[in-house]
Design a protein around this motif. Structure first.
Motif, short mmCIF file in Angstrom:
data_model
loop_
_atom_site.label_atom_id
_atom_site.label_comp_id
_atom_site.label_asym_id
_atom_site.label_seq_id
_atom_site.Cartn_x
_atom_site.Cartn_y
_atom_site.Cartn_z
N SER A 30 0.84 -1.20 0.00
CA SER A 30 0.00 0.00 0.00
C SER A 30 0.88 1.25 0.00
O SER A 30 1.85 1.34 0.75
N TRP A 32 0.96 5.71 -0.24
CA TRP A 32 0.27 7.00 -0.21
C TRP A 32 0.28 7.61 -1.60
O TRP A 32 1.32 7.65 -2.28
N THR A 37 -4.61 6.14 0.04
CA THR A 37 -3.63 5.07 -0.18
C THR A 37 -4.12 4.21 -1.33
O THR A 37 -5.33 4.06 -1.56
N HIS A 66 -5.25 -3.73 3.35
CA HIS A 66 -5.03 -2.36 2.89
C HIS A 66 -5.47 -1.36 3.97
O HIS A 66 -4.85 -0.31 4.15
N THR A 70 -3.09 1.28 5.83
CA THR A 70 -3.46 2.69 5.78
C THR A 70 -3.50 3.28 7.19
O THR A 70 -3.03 4.41 7.42
N GLY A 114 -7.69 3.53 -0.27
CA GLY A 114 -8.04 3.67 1.14
C GLY A 114 -8.12 5.12 1.55
O GLY A 114 -7.37 5.97 1.06
N VAL A 126 -11.11 3.12 8.45
CA VAL A 126 -10.64 3.29 7.08
C VAL A 126 -11.71 2.79 6.11
O VAL A 126 -12.27 1.70 6.29
#
Lengths: 160, 160
Positions: A30, A32, A37, A66, A70, A114, A126
């Motif tokens: 994952s 950013w 994300t 994920h 995140t 995400g 999330v």
């Protein structure tokens, strides 16, 4: 580019869904992208539900990992700390909700996205969507919590 | 003894979680025990989350497939039909909620228990718990729906 999960310390990097040290796992990674994300995953042909469609359990698993990734990333950001600095942030899932909005075709790469809905104390909520091309097929919402002390591993173990 | 999933017609028996024709899958098998359903599953060492505990995505996957199996069984029962008679019942998941009540230790056999909460029209809501010994570690609630026509497979395919 290093993924959020690449910063997990070795003893916390054995997860079947996203652990870089799990030889049998999915190795979800994952990243950013601004304030959200993203992770990408291409299911294998055997990751099927009914023929032609991705298995719902696999999709839940991807959403789950994920989301915890995140959450860890968000916790570092909130503190203004660089990923990988100590003590580590590592989140586990308290509650997972996945809505299968439409069948997810098997074959193409899936995009997971995400977004942090809330962050307070040890809890991060999330939202994760799964898309194929321009179509969102799955929406998940995951309540994650910082790993409790009772789950903290002892000395490092070899890869599983 | 035949499991509910053993009655799925071949083209509908390729699921990664519970398809007997999926060579890479979990082969979850669900059985009636009175008015509830049960399935047993022993995770592999690599089905880990943090070391010592079962991966949450795997647990969601087991809950999911046990719920759709339970739903199919319940639909036959409601009609007073024998499993395996035509047309087949085969359910897919519209929405999945999984609460991780406590960490699930990895190693021992897991017992999944399913209970129909409601059945109406094409929808069956199933509660599934996961236990290790006498302790319930996971509770799931799954909204399942009869497989839509758009997901019906074409001619039979070889195992995946």
């Amino acid at each position: 580019m290093k993924a959020i999960q690449d910063f997990y310390p070795d003893p916390l990097a054995q997860c079947f869904g996203c652990g870089r040290l799990n030889d049998h796992g999915y190795h979800l990674r994952s990243f950013w992208v601004g304030d959200v994300t993203e992770a990408r995953f291409t299911p294998q042909p055997y990751h099927t539900a009914l023929p032609g469609f991705v298995n719902g359990g696999l999709l839940a698993s991807l959403v789950d990992c994920h989301a915890t990734g995140t959450a860890a990333g968000a916790a570092y950001r909130k503190e203004g700390r660089e990923m990988g600095t100590l003590p580590p942030h590592r989140f586990v899932t308290a509650s997972l909700r996945v809505d299968y909005l439409r069948p997810t075709p098997i074959g193409p790469e899936l995009l997971l996205r995400g977004r942090v809905l809330s962050i307070s104390g040890r809890k991060v909520v999330v939202e994760v969507t799964v898309s194929v091309g321009s179509e969102v097929t799955v929406r998940g919402e995951v309540l994650t919590v910082e790993m409790p002390e009772s789950m903290r591993p002892g000395p490092p173990r070899p890869p599983v």
